[in-house]
Motif scaffolding. Sequence first.
Motif, PDB file in Angstrom:
ATOM      1  N   ILE A 109      -7.557   1.925 -16.540  1.00 15.38           N
ATOM      2  CA  ILE A 109      -8.032   0.572 -16.207  1.00 15.38           C
ATOM      3  C   ILE A 109      -7.661  -0.401 -17.319  1.00 15.38           C
ATOM      4  CG2 ILE A 109     -10.102  -0.847 -15.915  1.00 15.38           C
ATOM      5  CD1 ILE A 109     -11.340   1.624 -14.451  1.00 15.38           C
ATOM      6  N   LEU A 110      -7.920  -0.007 -18.565  1.00 15.70           N
ATOM      7  CA  LEU A 110      -7.606  -0.894 -19.682  1.00 15.70           C
ATOM      8  C   LEU A 110      -6.103  -1.142 -19.799  1.00 15.70           C
ATOM      9  CD1 LEU A 110     -10.227   0.386 -22.234  1.00 15.70           C
ATOM     10  CD2 LEU A 110     -10.095  -1.927 -21.280  1.00 15.70           C
ATOM     11  N   ASN A 111      -5.294  -0.147 -19.502  1.00 10.75           N
ATOM     12  CA  ASN A 111      -3.844  -0.359 -19.504  1.00 10.75           C
ATOM     13  C   ASN A 111      -3.444  -1.393 -18.461  1.00 10.75           C
ATOM     14  OD1 ASN A 111      -2.193   1.014 -21.469  1.00 10.75           O
ATOM     15  ND2 ASN A 111      -3.111   2.892 -20.686  1.00 10.75           N
ATOM     16  N   ARG A 112      -3.991  -1.270 -17.281  1.00 11.49           N
ATOM     17  CA  ARG A 112      -3.689  -2.247 -16.223  1.00 11.49           C
ATOM     18  C   ARG A 112      -4.100  -3.652 -16.661  1.00 11.49           C
ATOM     19  NH1 ARG A 112      -7.204  -0.986 -12.213  1.00 11.49           N
ATOM     20  NH2 ARG A 112      -8.435  -2.831 -12.599  1.00 11.49           N
ATOM     21  N   LEU A 113      -5.270  -3.765 -17.258  1.00 13.41           N
ATOM     22  CA  LEU A 113      -5.766  -5.072 -17.688  1.00 13.41           C
ATOM     23  C   LEU A 113      -4.922  -5.642 -18.831  1.00 13.41           C
ATOM     24  CD1 LEU A 113      -9.609  -4.409 -17.531  1.00 13.41           C
ATOM     25  CD2 LEU A 113      -8.156  -5.526 -15.812  1.00 13.41           C
ATOM     26  N   PHE A 114      -4.501  -4.778 -19.767  1.00 11.04           N
ATOM     27  CA  PHE A 114      -3.655  -5.253 -20.867  1.00 11.04           C
ATOM     28  C   PHE A 114      -2.291  -5.695 -20.358  1.00 11.04           C
ATOM     29  CE2 PHE A 114      -6.638  -3.676 -23.983  1.00 11.04           C
ATOM     30  CZ  PHE A 114      -6.434  -4.544 -25.047  1.00 11.04           C
ATOM     31  N   ILE A 115      -1.734  -4.982 -19.401  1.00 12.12           N
ATOM     32  CA  ILE A 115      -0.448  -5.382 -18.830  1.00 12.12           C
ATOM     33  C   ILE A 115      -0.575  -6.746 -18.158  1.00 12.12           C
ATOM     34  CG2 ILE A 115       1.224  -4.867 -16.995  1.00 12.12           C
ATOM     35  CD1 ILE A 115       0.846  -1.873 -17.814  1.00 12.12           C
ATOM     36  N   ASN A 116      -1.667  -6.954 -17.414  1.00 14.69           N
ATOM     37  CA  ASN A 116      -1.897  -8.262 -16.791  1.00 14.69           C
ATOM     38  C   ASN A 116      -2.013  -9.355 -17.851  1.00 14.69           C
ATOM     39  OD1 ASN A 116      -1.891  -7.152 -14.236  1.00 14.69           O
ATOM     40  ND2 ASN A 116      -4.111  -7.057 -14.089  1.00 14.69           N
ATOM     41  N   PHE A 117      -2.777  -9.072 -18.901  1.00 12.71           N
ATOM     42  CA  PHE A 117      -2.960 -10.054 -19.968  1.00 12.71           C
ATOM     43  C   PHE A 117      -1.633 -10.379 -20.658  1.00 12.71           C
ATOM     44  CE2 PHE A 117      -3.631 -10.708 -24.577  1.00 12.71           C
ATOM     45  CZ  PHE A 117      -4.186 -11.978 -24.512  1.00 12.71           C
ATOM     46  N   LEU A 118      -0.921  -9.341 -21.076  1.00  7.24           N
ATOM     47  CA  LEU A 118       0.336  -9.556 -21.796  1.00  7.24           C
ATOM     48  C   LEU A 118       1.374 -10.266 -20.923  1.00  7.24           C
ATOM     49  CD1 LEU A 118       0.499  -6.108 -23.610  1.00  7.24           C
ATOM     50  CD2 LEU A 118       0.040  -8.331 -24.684  1.00  7.24           C
ATOM     51  N   SER A 119       1.399  -9.937 -19.643  1.00 11.14           N
ATOM     52  CA  SER A 119       2.327 -10.614 -18.722  1.00 11.14           C
ATOM     53  C   SER A 119       1.925 -12.074 -18.525  1.00 11.14           C
ATOM     54  CB  SER A 119       2.356  -9.897 -17.370  1.00 11.14           C
ATOM     55  OG  SER A 119       2.864  -8.596 -17.523  1.00 11.14           O
ATOM     56  N   GLY A 120       0.626 -12.332 -18.450  1.00 14.82           N
ATOM     57  CA  GLY A 120       0.144 -13.708 -18.316  1.00 14.82           C
ATOM     58  C   GLY A 120       0.482 -14.556 -19.525  1.00 14.82           C
ATOM     59  N   VAL A 121       0.371 -13.967 -20.713  1.00 15.12           N
ATOM     60  CA  VAL A 121       0.738 -14.687 -21.938  1.00 15.12           C
ATOM     61  C   VAL A 121       2.225 -15.012 -21.912  1.00 15.12           C
ATOM     62  CG1 VAL A 121       0.969 -14.500 -24.447  1.00 15.12           C
ATOM     63  CG2 VAL A 121      -1.142 -13.755 -23.336  1.00 15.12           C
ATOM     64  N   ARG A 122       3.029 -14.053 -21.521  1.00 21.34           N
ATOM     65  CA  ARG A 122       4.483 -14.275 -21.481  1.00 21.34           C
ATOM     66  C   ARG A 122       4.847 -15.342 -20.446  1.00 21.34           C
ATOM     67  NH1 ARG A 122       8.847 -12.989 -24.654  1.00 21.34           N
ATOM     68  NH2 ARG A 122      10.580 -13.939 -23.564  1.00 21.34           N
ATOM     69  N   MET A 123       4.175 -15.317 -19.301  1.00 20.91           N
ATOM     70  CA  MET A 123       4.414 -16.338 -18.279  1.00 20.91           C
ATOM     71  C   MET A 123       4.096 -17.716 -18.850  1.00 20.91           C
ATOM     72  SD  MET A 123       2.725 -16.799 -14.481  1.00 20.91           S
ATOM     73  CE  MET A 123       1.071 -16.867 -15.146  1.00 20.91           C
ATOM     74  N   TYR A 124       2.996 -17.824 -19.573  1.00 13.11           N
ATOM     75  CA  TYR A 124       2.604 -19.078 -20.214  1.00 13.11           C
ATOM     76  C   TYR A 124       3.703 -19.535 -21.180  1.00 13.11           C
ATOM     77  CZ  TYR A 124      -0.145 -22.304 -23.097  1.00 13.11           C
ATOM     78  OH  TYR A 124      -0.596 -23.393 -23.784  1.00 13.11           O
ATOM     79  N   GLN A 125       4.134 -18.643 -22.046  1.00 17.27           N
ATOM     80  CA  GLN A 125       5.170 -18.982 -23.024  1.00 17.27           C
ATOM     81  C   GLN A 125       6.464 -19.436 -22.339  1.00 17.27           C
ATOM     82  OE1 GLN A 125       5.125 -15.108 -24.844  1.00 17.27           O
ATOM     83  NE2 GLN A 125       4.449 -15.988 -26.789  1.00 17.27           N
ATOM     84  N   ASP A 126       6.839 -18.751 -21.284  1.00 15.83           N
ATOM     85  CA  ASP A 126       8.105 -19.042 -20.614  1.00 15.83           C
ATOM     86  C   ASP A 126       8.063 -20.334 -19.800  1.00 15.83           C
ATOM     87  OD1 ASP A 126       9.188 -16.738 -21.650  1.00 15.83           O
ATOM     88  OD2 ASP A 126       9.024 -15.581 -19.790  1.00 15.83           O
ATOM     89  N   GLN A 127       6.929 -20.632 -19.161  1.00 17.83           N
ATOM     90  CA  GLN A 127       6.891 -21.731 -18.209  1.00 17.83           C
ATOM     91  C   GLN A 127       6.306 -23.033 -18.745  1.00 17.83           C
ATOM     92  OE1 GLN A 127       5.199 -20.382 -14.498  1.00 17.83           O
ATOM     93  NE2 GLN A 127       6.506 -18.560 -14.476  1.00 17.83           N
TER      94      GLN A 127
END
Length: 166
Positions: free
Chosen positions: A48-66
């Motif tokens: 569960i924590l891995n899934r949540l960290f992947i969502n978080f890290l991907s969301g941060v990257r989306m923010y940085q990129d867009q």
Amino acid sequence: MEAFYFEEKYDIFLSNYLVIEKEVLINTIDRYFLGSKPYKFFHESRLILNRLFINFLSGVRMYQDQVPSHVENCLDNDRHVIKNLKNLFSKEFDLSIEYQSMEFLRNHTQHGGQAVHSITFQNKNVGNGDSAKNQFSISIWALKSVLMENPKFPKNRLSSVDEKVD
């Protein structure tokens, strides 16, 4: 609308972080009230924590990129502001080992593995007499040895970190 999209991106990664914090609290409370847990609990918690960290890290990257394009559109294509914004991201990355570590961990999760390798629970008594309390906590770890197995992970960045990265 561009400012709204910008705010949505920020809300996504902030909300993903909040979900991680809530999951950590739930796990800690469960451990407190339900006591010792079998392997299955640790395995499911880690997944569960891995899934949540992947969502978080991907969301941060989306923010940085867009975000730069949203800011650019808000400011009628002011290239000077966009260049400064991109320089700010780059400068912060260069100055912060935490920022670098999060980015490398995101790359690791996207291309080679999981972010959470180990979970430990701690329980200790704090205070004396009537003020004595039990303190429960959880630690979430990425293991250097696991990260080193990924051939794409920058090994030079791992030389200065402990075996367990909180």
